[in-house]
Design a protein around this motif. Structure first.
Motif, PDB file in Angstrom:
ATOM      1  N   VAL A   1      -9.093  15.089 -21.724  1.00 50.22           N
ATOM      2  CA  VAL A   1     -10.036  15.282 -22.829  1.00 50.22           C
ATOM      3  C   VAL A   1      -9.491  14.896 -24.202  1.00 50.22           C
ATOM      4  O   VAL A   1     -10.191  15.022 -25.206  1.00 50.22           O
ATOM      5  CB  VAL A   1     -10.543  16.745 -22.897  1.00 50.22           C
ATOM      6  CG1 VAL A   1     -11.414  17.073 -21.692  1.00 50.22           C
ATOM      7  CG2 VAL A   1      -9.375  17.719 -22.996  1.00 50.22           C
TER       8      VAL A   1
ATOM      9  N   GLY B   1     -16.653   4.646 -21.543  1.00 46.22           N
ATOM     10  CA  GLY B   1     -17.060   5.807 -20.759  1.00 46.22           C
ATOM     11  C   GLY B   1     -18.506   5.724 -20.300  1.00 46.22           C
ATOM     12  O   GLY B   1     -19.259   4.898 -20.804  1.00 46.22           O
ATOM     13  N   PRO B   2     -18.895   6.562 -19.379  1.00 42.48           N
ATOM     14  CA  PRO B   2     -17.997   7.375 -18.551  1.00 42.48           C
ATOM     15  C   PRO B   2     -17.306   6.493 -17.503  1.00 42.48           C
ATOM     16  O   PRO B   2     -17.922   5.591 -16.956  1.00 42.48           O
ATOM     17  CB  PRO B   2     -18.927   8.402 -17.912  1.00 42.48           C
ATOM     18  CG  PRO B   2     -20.277   7.745 -17.904  1.00 42.48           C
ATOM     19  CD  PRO B   2     -20.312   6.782 -19.057  1.00 42.48           C
TER      20      PRO B   2
ATOM     21  N   SER C   1     -16.166  12.406 -29.727  1.00 43.00           N
ATOM     22  CA  SER C   1     -16.189  13.860 -29.617  1.00 43.00           C
ATOM     23  C   SER C   1     -15.820  14.478 -30.969  1.00 43.00           C
ATOM     24  O   SER C   1     -15.387  13.785 -31.895  1.00 43.00           O
ATOM     25  CB  SER C   1     -15.180  14.310 -28.565  1.00 43.00           C
ATOM     26  OG  SER C   1     -13.870  14.002 -29.009  1.00 43.00           O
TER      27      SER C   1
ATOM     28  N   THR D   1     -15.252  11.344 -18.003  1.00 40.60           N
ATOM     29  CA  THR D   1     -16.499  11.889 -17.458  1.00 40.60           C
ATOM     30  C   THR D   1     -17.652  11.911 -18.451  1.00 40.60           C
ATOM     31  O   THR D   1     -18.770  12.240 -18.071  1.00 40.60           O
ATOM     32  CB  THR D   1     -16.291  13.333 -16.932  1.00 40.60           C
ATOM     33  OG1 THR D   1     -15.816  14.151 -18.004  1.00 40.60           O
ATOM     34  CG2 THR D   1     -15.297  13.349 -15.791  1.00 40.60           C
ATOM     35  N   SER D   2     -17.402  11.574 -19.705  1.00 34.48           N
ATOM     36  CA  SER D   2     -18.497  11.641 -20.672  1.00 34.48           C
ATOM     37  C   SER D   2     -18.781  10.267 -21.266  1.00 34.48           C
ATOM     38  O   SER D   2     -18.028   9.313 -21.091  1.00 34.48           O
ATOM     39  CB  SER D   2     -18.197  12.666 -21.772  1.00 34.48           C
ATOM     40  OG  SER D   2     -17.032  12.320 -22.471  1.00 34.48           O
ATOM     41  N   ALA D   3     -19.901  10.190 -21.974  1.00 31.32           N
ATOM     42  CA  ALA D   3     -20.372   8.919 -22.521  1.00 31.32           C
ATOM     43  C   ALA D   3     -19.432   8.400 -23.604  1.00 31.32           C
ATOM     44  O   ALA D   3     -18.573   9.125 -24.108  1.00 31.32           O
ATOM     45  CB  ALA D   3     -21.776   9.105 -23.089  1.00 31.32           C
TER      46      ALA D   3
ATOM     47  N   HIS E   1     -13.287   7.936 -22.023  1.00 33.91           N
ATOM     48  CA  HIS E   1     -13.866   9.242 -21.698  1.00 33.91           C
ATOM     49  C   HIS E   1     -14.133   9.235 -20.198  1.00 33.91           C
ATOM     50  O   HIS E   1     -15.102   8.631 -19.753  1.00 33.91           O
ATOM     51  CB  HIS E   1     -15.164   9.469 -22.474  1.00 33.91           C
ATOM     52  CG  HIS E   1     -14.969   9.798 -23.922  1.00 33.91           C
ATOM     53  ND1 HIS E   1     -16.012   9.940 -24.808  1.00 33.91           N
ATOM     54  CD2 HIS E   1     -13.831  10.039 -24.632  1.00 33.91           C
ATOM     55  CE1 HIS E   1     -15.528  10.253 -26.002  1.00 33.91           C
ATOM     56  NE2 HIS E   1     -14.211  10.302 -25.927  1.00 33.91           N
TER      57      HIS E   1
END
Ligand SMILES: [Zn+2]
Length: 141
Positions: free
Chosen positions: A52, A108-109, A90, A84-86, A82
């Protein structure tokens, strides 16, 4: 509208490959080019080894900067993934980011079927503004 950056075919491919290789951890690296173009993506170790967050080793930055200047270019930004995320920044990315014209490319992801998106951002007046990316599809550049 924000500005547009062209990304060389090789730089785009190496960011995607690095992101996949390091997943489920975030990968990171530096973008070498000029105001209009990302010529190369220089992989760096993620000192955080985290899914993360990321930290680019300052020595990697200095090395890339020296090599870029030797060929008339500069380190114009950084990339990270990223898993697992777009490909959107963040809160951590904003808190730790530096202002424009430094560019942040996010892939990402990564852990999905198909190719992750690459999107670019810069911080203007304390918030991320998207920079349009165009992939240069001529191979070998
Ligand atoms: Zn991020």
């Amino acid at each position: 509208m924000g500005r547009t950056l062209t990304v060389s075919h090789a730089a785009w491919a190496s960011i995607v490959a690095h992101a996949r290789h390091d997943a489920p951890l975030e990968c990171c690296g530096l973008l070498v080019g000029d105001d209009h173009r990302v010529a190369t993506a220089v992989a760096a170790a993620n000192a955080d080894a985290s899914p993360v967050r990321y930290t680019i080793d300052p020595k990697a930055y200095l090395r890339a900067s020296r090599e870029a200047r030797a060929s008339g270019l500069d380190v114009i930004g950084a990339y990270h993934s990223h898993p697992t995320s777009a490909a959107q920044p963040s809160a951590t990315d904003l808190a730790e980011g530096v202002g424009a014209p430094f560019v942040y490319v996010i892939a990402g992801p990564v852990l999905q079927h198909g190719e992750p998106s690459l999107r670019a951002w810069e911080i203007l007046a304390g918030r991320f503004v998207e920079v349009r990316l165009e992939r240069d599809d001529a191979p070998g550049q």
